[in-house]
Write a protein that holds these residues in place. Structure first.
Motif, short mmCIF file in Angstrom:
data_model
loop_
_atom_site.label_atom_id
_atom_site.label_comp_id
_atom_site.label_asym_id
_atom_site.label_seq_id
_atom_site.Cartn_x
_atom_site.Cartn_y
_atom_site.Cartn_z
N SER C 30 92.75 48.85 21.90
CA SER C 30 93.07 47.62 21.16
C SER C 30 92.81 46.39 22.04
O SER C 30 92.39 45.35 21.54
CB SER C 30 94.51 47.64 20.66
N ILE C 33 89.28 45.56 21.62
CA ILE C 33 88.96 44.92 20.34
C ILE C 33 89.42 43.47 20.34
O ILE C 33 88.68 42.55 19.97
CB ILE C 33 89.61 45.70 19.17
N VAL C 34 90.67 43.24 20.77
CA VAL C 34 91.20 41.87 20.76
C VAL C 34 90.36 40.97 21.65
O VAL C 34 90.00 39.85 21.29
CB VAL C 34 92.68 41.87 21.22
N GLY C 36 87.28 41.38 22.39
CA GLY C 36 86.00 41.16 21.71
C GLY C 36 86.11 40.06 20.67
O GLY C 36 85.28 39.14 20.61
N ILE C 37 87.21 40.14 19.86
CA ILE C 37 87.37 39.12 18.81
C ILE C 37 87.54 37.74 19.44
O ILE C 37 86.92 36.75 19.01
CB ILE C 37 88.57 39.47 17.92
N MET C 38 88.39 37.70 20.49
CA MET C 38 88.59 36.39 21.14
C MET C 38 87.28 35.84 21.66
O MET C 38 86.96 34.66 21.52
CB MET C 38 89.58 36.54 22.30
N SER C 40 84.25 36.54 20.62
CA SER C 40 83.29 36.06 19.61
C SER C 40 83.74 34.73 19.03
O SER C 40 82.92 33.86 18.75
CB SER C 40 83.06 37.08 18.50
N LEU C 41 85.08 34.59 18.85
CA LEU C 41 85.57 33.29 18.37
C LEU C 41 85.16 32.18 19.33
O LEU C 41 84.68 31.12 18.93
CB LEU C 41 87.09 33.33 18.24
#
Ligand code: SF4
Ligand code: SF4
Lengths: 188, 369, 406
Positions: C30, C33-34, C36-38, C40-41
């Motif tokens: 996780s 994933i987090v 990665g999301i951060m 990409s944002l």
């Protein structure tokens, strides 16, 4: 050689890049407006107007509406008529100035403003009261007496009916639109 | 194997970024190639000729301003010449010089617009040459404002002369303009006159042969670009043109480049004319002592013509003795030059279409009247 | 399982920092994933802000080239103008033309935006500061940018507008043709540096490849400005001919996204030029100020792109095609050939090129570039000769005399 002219063009734009912009930031800065500018808000001097309606007849669009009333109480210079209505439908006016050219008594002058935006058409009709009360910054268009005085309407100086002078009388003596620029020294 | 294709019809305009006003062109394309072009006019029709029938001779001057609104001065001039012919009077000498001078200033302004938009349509992004052209034109408009209080709808001339003498500041700013404008012009020429991309885009594109031009009674720079030696200012001098010396640029094959080139050269010649006028002008009357409301004898007719920036502009007047003309016919150069548009377009590409249209330099106010 | 990806991301400092602090709080997968999301944002936002600044910057620059001022009303120097534009565009009605292919029409802005952001992911702004340091970075960039031609084509097709069709057909034709010389010009760089990774390419630049590969830069610059639809190759959205080309029907936020993608493409291309040809973050300042150098180099590229755009008129479609296949492609092939031969002769025993070798190549390639340009020049010179014209300036007398004869 191929490419040389292109480089020349690029240099021209680069040269202009370093120049000061030529445009003007309108509300803060203004271009200098010339005294002859034919602007809105006509300057009309009731004291001089005889209600002859030459202006109304000469207007190509027929947008000046004048209603007069014979009156014997009038105290104004030389007139026998009381003006009841002097409407100019500004929203149709094209500021050609022919009405000013036609006025034989120098009672009507072009204005010098240009920011007369309104929301409805009816607001754009200048009534006689508006004309009476509006600030009088007449344009020197077709008025040699003002130009001879170097009057600049944008200086903020307002002119009363006595100050604007009356040149047309000399011109219209021969009952024609004769345009002699130098006034005859003998007269007035 | 062949792919089945079919022609595509597109309406260019009336709302299109580069049709010079509300002009509509129905074009049929085969891929990018034009196979048919049909101009559709009338979106800006205001009935000027009819309006003129109920205005007196001086009031009509204000109507002529609105024909070719990029060249009001020459419109005024053509109309006033027609009225003077009708009344059989002649303007005083000073007025003639003033008219010649202002008409040439107007020619510069109009050609600057034509050239600027021509280059804009070639695709210079955001109109860099257009901005440069407008920068120079702005000074001319400023001078017009000094002269007659307006920038576009001038109404400077009157039958029998001009309405008033220029103010003193006009002369000084004219001198300044004559001194500084050549360098501005040189800058514009450096920018794009010989540019390679401009060459390949306009050279030998949409040529108009001399016969075709004459047969369609094309006039002005478009005619001269085709190699026809015709300039009303020389052939049939009016106002002060017979007293000044200037050259006339003549193109060779009438392609888009020639039309552009002729305009650029004419600007230089106009400068020469103005310089000579400034030298030669003398104090004197600037307007005839005519009555305010003019009346021409019954049954008289006249045709006044000038070499307007866009071509031969003519006013035909017929009087029935009243205070306004019985009939006024306008020979507008833009409309007649536009009649060759399908010959110019067919066989060329979509990109050339816009450029050819720009090279004729039409003005819809004049086309639809 | 996802933690397998970690090795792939390990080169990245920011990633390591975020992931390191998160992995104490949650399980490894996780955290990945987090992060990665951060990330990409972070990336998307950087991209959007920079494109917004770009719209402002280009308008200011164009304004100055035209001796205007440009947007200067909203905020200091008009810097808030993009926000005003965005708000204005956001509140526009969401128009979908009748008869259009609705789904495709909505997909188009995303399809045009996507490749630009994806390319941004592999661009290193400093050693280790990239989302991913792919070992096939150049290939990835070339592959992803070709997707945008799909977007342009679908835009034209779905909007049911004939101007849009014109724009789309032109755009796709240009993109496909110019892809070839662009790829070949980058090939020269890959051969010299011996790697497809952008990091390695920067490190291989003992002297900037601008000097070693002048022709490569020329071809890449011209080709990429064609791919970005910028003058003199902006026929896909030639505003004086076909209104706005493929995006004629797009309004409101869709238009904003397409515009952002276009400006983004310019930033990305400038960044690629800065990295591949101008030496990336190398410069006289210490290494931790590398971002400063890369910023300056990107800005210089942007300035040049804008400058060219402000000056030159547009070519016609057939001329653009001819220029690509008859001009740029031979140039890029000559360049490639020269590089291959030079590398074959000069490379040392370990397959590396020394700095002296690079200087030798620099001299040879400059000579080759000048010769090629002159030869090409000769071949097309009769088309552009201003003197080959029968035009003349006649005096009044001549005109009158001749006129009577006619
Ligand atoms: S300026 Fe012209 S249009 Fe306006 S009121 Fe006077 S005459 Fe009529
Ligand atoms: S022409 Fe002059 S005097 Fe006559 S009504 Fe008009 S403003 Fe008054």
């Amino acid at each position: 050689m191929y490419g040389i002219e292109m480089v020349k063009g690029l240099l021209v734009t680069l040269k202009n890049f370093s120049k000061k912009p030529v445009t003007i930031q309108y509300p803060e800065q203004r271009v200098s407006q010339h005294p002859r500018f034919r602007g809105e808000e006509f300057s009309w001097y009731e004291e001089r107007c005889t209600g002859c309606a030459s202006c109304a007849k000469y207007c190509p669009l027929g947008i000046i509406e004048i209603v007069t009333d014979p009156s014997d109480t009038a105290v104004k210079q030389g007139d026998k008529y009381k003006l009841e209505k002097f409407d100019i439908q500004l929203f149709r006016c094209m500021f050609c100035g022919l009405c000013v050219e036609a006025c034989p008594y120098d009672a009507l002058f072009m204005g010098s403003g240009f920011e007369e935006g309104k929301y409805t058409r009816n607001d754009m009709i200048i009534t006689i009261d508006d004309l009476r009360n509006s600030p009088k910054n007449p344009s020197t268009w077709y008025r040699p007496q003002l130009e001879a005085k170097n009057y600049d309407p944008r200086s903020g100086q307002q002119l009363s009916w006595k100050e604007v002078g009356r040149e047309s009388w000399n011109w219209h003596k021969t009952e024609k639109a004769g345009m002699r620029i130098t006034p005859d020294p003998k007269q007035d | 194997m062949s792919i089945r294709t079919e022609p595509m019809t597109i309406n260019i305009g009336p709302q299109h970024p580069s049709t010079h006003g509300v002009f509509r062109l129905r074009v049929t394309f085969d891929g990018e190639d034009i196979i048919e072009a049909e101009p559709i006019l009338g979106y800006l029709h205001r009935g000027t000729e009819k309006l003129a029938e109920e205005r007196n001779y001086v009031q009509i001057v204000t109507l002529t301003d609105r024909l070719d609104y990029t060249a009001s001065m020459t419109n005024n001039q053509a109309y006033c010449l027609a009225v003077e012919k009708l009344l059989e009077v002649e303007a005083p000498l000073r007025a003639k010089y003033l008219r010649t001078m202002t008409a040439e200033l107007q020619r510069i302004a109009s050609h600057l617009i034509a050239v600027g938009f021509f280059l804009q349509e070639l695709g210079t992004f955001g109109g860099t040459p257009l901005m440069y052209a407008f920068r120079a034109r702005e000074r001319i408009l400023d001078m017009f404002e000094m002269l007659c209080g307006a920038r576009i709808t001038l109404s400077y001339m009157r039958p029998g002369g001009v309405f008033w003498d220029p103010p003193s500041e006009f002369w000084s700013s004219l001198d300044e303009f004559l001194k500084e404008f050549p360098s501005d012009l040189a800058e514009m020429e450096d920018l794009l006159l010989n540019n390679e991309i401009l060459m390949v885009r306009t050279r030998e594109v949409s040529p108009l042969s001399a016969e075709e031009a004459i047969n369609n009674s094309v006039s002005g720079p478009v005619l001269r670009a085709s190699g026809v030696k015709m300039d009303l200012r020389v052939m049939d001098p009016y106002d002060a043109y017979s007293m000044v010396d200037f050259d006339v640029p003549i193109g060779s094959i009438g392609d888009n480049y020639d039309r552009f080139w002729v305009r650029m050269q004419e600007v230089r010649q106009s400068l020469r004319i103005i310089e000579q006028c400034v030298d030669q002008i003398e104090p004197g009357d600037y307007r005839l002592d005519l009555p305010k409301v003019l009346r021409a004898p019954e049954g008289t007719e006249s045709y006044g013509k000038v070499e307007a920036p866009k071509g031969e502009l003519g006013f035909y007047l017929f009087s029935d003795g009243g205070i306004s003309p019985y009939r006024m016919k306008i020979r507008s150069p833009s409309l007649i030059n536009l009649s060759v548009i399908d010959r110019l377009l067919v066989g060329w590409k979509l990109a050339d279409m816009i450029v050819s249209l720009g090279s004729i330099d039409i003005n819809m106010g004049e086309v639809d009247r | 399982m996802i933690c397998v990806l970690e090795g792939f991301y390990q080169t990245n400092i920011i990633y390591r920092t975020i992931h390191g602090s998160l992995s104490g709080l949650m399980p490894c997968w996780s955290a990945t994933i987090v992060t990665g999301i951060m990330f990409s944002l972070f990336l998307v936002n950087i991209f959007l802000v920079s494109t917004a600044l770009m719209t402002w910057g280009e308008r200011r620059l164009l304004g100055r080239f035209q001796t205007r001022v440009g947007p200067n009303r909203w905020g200091p120097f008009g810097l808030l103008q993009p926000i005003a534009d965005l708000i204005s565009l956001l509140f526009k009605e969401n128009l979908i033309p009748r008869g259009s292919d609705k789904i495709l029409f909505i997909v188009v802005p995303i399809l045009i935006m996507m490749p630009v952001i994806m390319v941004l992911g592999v661009i290193p702004l400093a050693p280790g500061v990239a989302l991913a340091d792919l070992n096939v970075g150049v290939l990835y960039i070339l592959a992803i940018t070709s997707v945008s031609s799909l977007g342009i084509f679908i835009a034209g097709w779905s909007s049911n507008n004939r101007f849009a069709i014109f724009g789309a057909v032109r755009g796709v034709a240009v993109l496909i043709s110019y892809e070839v010389p662009v790829v070949i010009s980058l090939l020269g760089i890959v051969i010299i540096s011996g790697s497809m990774s952008l990091l390695d390419i920067v490190e291989a630049q003992a002297i900037p490849f601008l000097m070693v590969q002048p022709m490569g830069l020329l071809v890449f610059f011209i080709g990429s400005s064609a791919e970005m639809n910028r003058t003199p190759f902006d026929i896909a959205e030639a505003e004086s001919e076909i209104i706005a080309g493929f995006h004629t029907e797009f309004s409101g936020i869709k238009f904003a996204i397409i515009q952002a993608a276009e400006y983004g493409a310019m930033i990305v291309t400038s960044a690629i030029i800065a990295i591949v040809f101008l030496g990336g973050w190398s410069g006289p300042l210490p290494e931790y100020l590398g971002w400063f150098w890369i910023l300056i180099k990107v800005l210089v590229c942007v300035f040049v792109f804008t400058w060219v755009r402000a000056t030159l008129p547009r070519l016609r479609i057939d001329q653009i095609m001819a220029f690509c296949w008859k001009g740029l492609l031979p140039m890029s092939l000559i360049n490639l050939l020269a590089v291959v031969i030079e590398t074959f002769i000069l490379k040392g025993p370990n397959g590396q090129l020394s700095v002296a070798d690079l200087w030798i190549m620099c001299v040879i390639n400059t000579i080759i570039t000048v010769c090629t340009v002159i030869v090409l020049n000769k071949l097309i010179s009769n088309k552009v000769d201003p003197l080959r014209s029968g035009s003349k300036i006649l005096s009044q007398r001549e005109l009158l005399l001749d006129g009577q004869g006619d």
